[in-house]
Design a protein around this motif. Structure first.
Motif, PDB file in Angstrom:
ATOM      1  N   THR A   4     -12.423   2.588  -4.418  1.00  0.00           N
ATOM      2  CA  THR A   4     -11.794   3.055  -5.648  1.00  0.00           C
ATOM      3  C   THR A   4     -12.026   4.546  -5.803  1.00  0.00           C
ATOM      4  O   THR A   4     -13.159   5.015  -5.709  1.00  0.00           O
ATOM      5  CB  THR A   4     -12.354   2.291  -6.861  1.00  0.00           C
ATOM      6  OG1 THR A   4     -12.175   0.899  -6.626  1.00  0.00           O
ATOM      7  CG2 THR A   4     -11.641   2.669  -8.137  1.00  0.00           C
ATOM      8  N   ALA A   8      -7.967   4.795  -9.131  1.00  0.00           N
ATOM      9  CA  ALA A   8      -6.947   4.308  -8.197  1.00  0.00           C
ATOM     10  C   ALA A   8      -7.627   3.584  -7.044  1.00  0.00           C
ATOM     11  O   ALA A   8      -8.699   3.979  -6.601  1.00  0.00           O
ATOM     12  CB  ALA A   8      -6.128   5.474  -7.672  1.00  0.00           C
ATOM     13  N   THR A   9      -7.028   2.533  -6.584  1.00  0.00           N
ATOM     14  CA  THR A   9      -7.582   1.781  -5.455  1.00  0.00           C
ATOM     15  C   THR A   9      -6.989   2.317  -4.157  1.00  0.00           C
ATOM     16  O   THR A   9      -5.782   2.497  -4.056  1.00  0.00           O
ATOM     17  CB  THR A   9      -7.280   0.281  -5.587  1.00  0.00           C
ATOM     18  OG1 THR A   9      -7.769  -0.174  -6.853  1.00  0.00           O
ATOM     19  CG2 THR A   9      -7.961  -0.508  -4.497  1.00  0.00           C
ATOM     20  N   ALA A 171       2.909   5.199  -4.085  1.00  0.00           N
ATOM     21  CA  ALA A 171       1.594   5.298  -3.449  1.00  0.00           C
ATOM     22  C   ALA A 171       1.434   6.698  -2.876  1.00  0.00           C
ATOM     23  O   ALA A 171       2.423   7.367  -2.572  1.00  0.00           O
ATOM     24  CB  ALA A 171       1.477   4.260  -2.340  1.00  0.00           C
ATOM     25  N   GLU A 172       0.201   7.140  -2.750  1.00  0.00           N
ATOM     26  CA  GLU A 172      -0.087   8.428  -2.110  1.00  0.00           C
ATOM     27  C   GLU A 172      -0.745   8.149  -0.766  1.00  0.00           C
ATOM     28  O   GLU A 172      -1.603   7.266  -0.667  1.00  0.00           O
ATOM     29  CB  GLU A 172      -1.048   9.259  -2.986  1.00  0.00           C
ATOM     30  CG  GLU A 172      -1.309  10.638  -2.399  1.00  0.00           C
ATOM     31  CD  GLU A 172      -2.304  11.441  -3.223  1.00  0.00           C
ATOM     32  OE1 GLU A 172      -1.860  12.284  -4.023  1.00  0.00           O
ATOM     33  OE2 GLU A 172      -3.519  11.218  -3.071  1.00  0.00           O
TER      34      GLU A 172
END
Length: 203
Positions: A4, A8-9, A171-172
């Motif tokens: 984490t 954000a995971t 998503a990044e």
């Protein structure tokens, strides 16, 4: 893996081509040459490997000889039928034999072309499972071809996190090799069923 980062995971994944295609010979035989290594960039039509043409050349020569025999036989029976020495059914049988021999000769000609494995589109050979001297079966995958213009990241999502996932969510993406670079992506696909062993969902 999963961690984490500030709410954000993050998941560890594998960058790969979205389009991966196994490549195989259409006939079986002994591989006489392999012209590419893993990581090779290929263009459409590039020769990747060859089978020993001896077997197909032999079957082609046999098929051509059988065709010539059937053709001569048919001509003789047509002459005999014109003089009423043989029945129509006997001539029909020779016509059928000739057509079968013609089909066999065409097949043998095609098979000689199948001894060459070519790239059917540009991309990268990212997996090879055959060496020169090895005998392979028809349809047995000997290489894997990947397009390098459409990439994706394969990740495994734990069961506990699946409820918050939805297709097309943003998503990044960061790379180990360049931690400064950031790429925008989105969840394209999520497996409907968890892996029986890991209890994770492929995404």
């Amino acid at each position: 893996g999963e961690r984490t980062d500030g709410g954000a995971t993050a998941y560890t994944g594998e960058v790969r081509s979205r389009y991966e295609t196994p490549l195989a010979f259409r006939i079986g035989g002994k591989v006489t040459a392999r012209y590419v290594d893993v990581g090779a960039s290929v263009k459409t039509g590039d020769v990747l490997a060859r089978l020993d043409p001896a077997d197909t050349a032999l079957s082609q020569a046999t098929a051509v000889a059988q065709l010539e025999l059937a053709e001569a036989d048919l001509r003789r029976y047509r002459d005999l039928k014109a003089k009423n020495f043989v029945s129509q059914s006997a001539l029909d049988a020779k016509e059928t034999s000739y057509k079968a021999a013609l089909a066999q000769a065409d097949l043998a000609r095609n098979q000689s072309a199948y001894t060459v494995l070519r790239a059917d589109k540009p991309g990268v050979i990212d997996q090879i499972s055959v060496e020169a001297g090895q005998v392979v079966g028809a349809g047995q995958a000997v290489m894997r071809h990947s397009r390098n213009d459409v990439l994706e990241v394969a990740v495994a999502i734990p069961e506990s996190r699946i409820a918050g996932m939805r297709v097309r969510q943003p998503a990044e993406i960061r790379l180990w090799a360049d931690d400064q670079a950031r790429y925008r992506g989105q969840l394209r696909e999520l497996a409907a069923v968890a892996d029986a062993v890991t209890r994770t969902y492929a995404a």
